[in-house]
Design a protein around this motif. Sequence first.
Motif, mmCIF file in Angstrom:
data_model
loop_
_atom_site.group_PDB
_atom_site.id
_atom_site.type_symbol
_atom_site.label_atom_id
_atom_site.label_comp_id
_atom_site.label_asym_id
_atom_site.label_seq_id
_atom_site.Cartn_x
_atom_site.Cartn_y
_atom_site.Cartn_z
ATOM 1 N N TYR A 101 15.386 18.635 104.725
ATOM 2 C CA TYR A 101 15.742 17.800 103.555
ATOM 3 C C TYR A 101 14.617 16.931 102.906
ATOM 4 C CZ TYR A 101 20.496 18.483 106.125
ATOM 5 O OH TYR A 101 21.635 19.022 106.137
ATOM 6 N N PRO A 106 16.339 21.348 98.601
ATOM 7 C CA PRO A 106 16.878 22.451 98.196
ATOM 8 C C PRO A 106 15.900 23.342 98.107
ATOM 9 C CG PRO A 106 17.563 20.544 96.738
ATOM 10 C CD PRO A 106 16.522 19.939 97.746
ATOM 11 N N GLN A 109 15.781 24.726 101.821
ATOM 12 C CA GLN A 109 16.920 25.536 101.817
ATOM 13 C C GLN A 109 17.083 26.713 101.288
ATOM 14 O OE1 GLN A 109 20.160 22.572 101.259
ATOM 15 N NE2 GLN A 109 18.742 20.889 102.167
ATOM 16 N N GLU A 110 16.595 26.711 100.118
ATOM 17 C CA GLU A 110 16.452 28.270 99.630
ATOM 18 C C GLU A 110 15.530 29.377 100.555
ATOM 19 O OE1 GLU A 110 14.930 30.810 95.682
ATOM 20 O OE2 GLU A 110 14.474 28.710 95.830
ATOM 21 N N LYS A 154 22.009 22.235 108.262
ATOM 22 C CA LYS A 154 22.860 21.731 107.321
ATOM 23 C C LYS A 154 23.990 20.939 107.803
ATOM 24 C CE LYS A 154 23.825 22.736 102.807
ATOM 25 N NZ LYS A 154 22.889 22.006 102.107
#
Length: 185
Positions: A101, A106, A109-110, A154
């Motif tokens: 986070y 983002p 997370q990718e 997540k």
Amino acid sequence: MAVTSRQASTHSVEEYSWQFLQRMPYGLAVWDVALVAGARTVVFMAREPRAHMQALPDRVDVRWKGGSIGMEIAGRRIMPVVVLVDFRPLATIYEIWFNFYGEAGPFVQEAFLLLGKQDYLYLFFHDYGPSPVRGFGFQNEVKHFFRGNYGILKALPEWDDRDFEEAKRRLQDRHGVEQLWGMLR
């Protein structure tokens, strides 16, 4: 942008990973997303002296471990993720952190999704300049870790960069890299 290991904080978006590495001490490792054979791929990069890398054989013995270690910071559950790379030819364990986070969430997370799919891990060594001195490819030994932990992370409430850095600092204060290696499966 890349997430860095123990010796440094994240570098700015305005510079490439190799530019960041050349300002850092030898032994530092980072990750980034790059195009490899036309596909977006997470790559790992370390800074080592050119002379040390050129002397290595074409095949080297390397082990990889990934782990997430949960803790409470400011009343929230934080789970820093670390990849450890035991690069035996240099007797070095590289420590590379991922903050799921925070500001770069983002992008991280990718990277988790990519690491959960890609069959190979790439480790490139830089000294000075944009071109790696050496590069190695390995079977992805952490694929299942990233695939499994994406959903777990997540499902957690988001945290900020400050809480992540505090959690990482506490872990590093309590455990050396060799202890972290022993803690991870």
